[in-house]
Design an enzyme around this catalytic site. Structure first.
Site, PDB file in Angstrom:
ATOM      1  N   SER A 297       0.835  -1.210   0.000  1.00 26.59           N
ATOM      2  CA  SER A 297       0.000   0.000   0.000  1.00 26.59           C
ATOM      3  C   SER A 297       0.869   1.259   0.000  1.00 26.59           C
ATOM      4  CB  SER A 297      -0.975   0.004   1.182  1.00 26.59           C
ATOM      5  OG  SER A 297      -0.328   0.251   2.395  1.00 26.59           O
TER       6      SER A 297
ATOM      7  N   LEU B  49      19.002  -5.724   6.065  1.00 28.78           N
ATOM      8  CA  LEU B  49      20.012  -5.505   5.027  1.00 28.78           C
ATOM      9  C   LEU B  49      21.403  -5.500   5.639  1.00 28.78           C
ATOM     10  CD1 LEU B  49      18.021  -2.676   3.243  1.00 28.78           C
ATOM     11  CD2 LEU B  49      18.386  -5.000   2.382  1.00 28.78           C
TER      12      LEU B  49
ATOM     13  N   HIS C 137       8.697   3.428   8.633  1.00 30.49           N
ATOM     14  CA  HIS C 137       8.556   2.577   9.816  1.00 30.49           C
ATOM     15  C   HIS C 137       7.284   2.998  10.555  1.00 30.49           C
ATOM     16  CE1 HIS C 137       9.741   0.027  13.123  1.00 30.49           C
ATOM     17  NE2 HIS C 137       9.476   1.016  13.950  1.00 30.49           N
TER      18      HIS C 137
ATOM     19  N   GLU D 113      22.406   0.382  11.115  1.00 31.36           N
ATOM     20  CA  GLU D 113      21.610   0.014  12.291  1.00 31.36           C
ATOM     21  C   GLU D 113      20.122   0.010  11.909  1.00 31.36           C
ATOM     22  OE1 GLU D 113      20.365   1.890  16.575  1.00 31.36           O
ATOM     23  OE2 GLU D 113      22.219   2.615  15.648  1.00 31.36           O
TER      24      GLU D 113
END
Ligand code: GRF
Length: 224
Positions: free
Chosen positions: A19, A99, A115, A149
């Site tokens: 979406s 990753l 996020h 990170e």
């Protein structure tokens, strides 16, 4: 766009419904938007978002991460695809793979992520469940540059939503998702146009943006 500033070629990396990818595709349909979605890539060949992108006439590619011996082997094959499509910027849009530093290094300053929480709170998974368990009154979403990170990196845009009595992870998640679909195209526009710059580890967006303000109107607060 003038010939001097061609639209940036974007790869949206997805693992699921897509979406957020759709919200980027919708924004990129505007003639003055500084980016085009040139590729949708998935680590899951059956991701529903891939079919959606194909129907919209966008190039798609998929590699199943399980077909590779190591995380980096998978990423090197993915990188070859991104390079073949002459990608300028990578947008992680529900890409559920961690990753490696190697891959992040290839795209440092050119890869952004969305996020579902107001970072640096609630990094990681199950953000809505954890916010509800803590009883916080505000929750939201963040778009940030990707660094090695996880769920860290300079913040480009954020939106907050209220947590209301009776919320479930689903109702809260839906409220957050509505805001994700607003701030991700906005953040990509800032990055693709070069307005968002990383200075001393923080994103500066220039006077024009300060005037407009990055505060996203929150429909659920209307009339409060
Ligand atoms: C979104 O909540 C996003 O914030 C997170 O994964 C979810 C992806 O949803 N990273 P969708 O596939 O974009 O609908």
């Amino acid at each position: 766009m003038s010939a001097a500033s061609p639209r940036k070629r974007i790869a949206a990396l997805i693992s699921g419904r897509g979406s957020n990818m759709l919200s980027l595709m919708a924004a990129a349909r505007q003639a003055d938007y500084p980016a085009e979605i040139a590729l949708v890539f998935s680590n899951k060949p059956d991701a529903p978002g891939l079919a959606t992108a194909k129907e919209a006439g966008i190039a798609t590619a998929a590699l199943h991460h399980k077909d590779f011996a190591t995380r980096e082997d998978f990423e090197r094959a993915m990188q070859d695809i991104l390079l073949a499509h002459k990608i300028d910027l990578v947008c992680l849009a529900g890409f559920m793979r961690l990753l490696t530093p190697w891959f992040v290094e290839q795209w440092m300053g050119r890869m952004i992520n969305i996020h579902p929480a107001i970072l640096p709170s609630y990094k990681g998974l199950h953000t809505h469940e954890r916010a509800l368990a803590d009883g916080v009154k505000l929750h939201g979403a963040t778009v940030h540059f990707v660094v090695p990170e996880m769920d860290a990196g300079p913040i480009i845009a954020q939106a907050a939503v209220p947590v209301v009595d009776g919320d479930t992870p689903a109702t809260l998640g839906a409220r957050v998702l509505t805001q994700e679909h607003i701030i991700y195209p906005l953040a990509l526009k800032l990055v693709a146009s070069g307005e968002a710059k990383i200075v001393d580890g923080k994103v500066l967006t220039g006077e024009q943006i300060n005037e407009k303000s990055l505060v996203v109107p929150n429909p659920s607060l209307r009339g409060a």
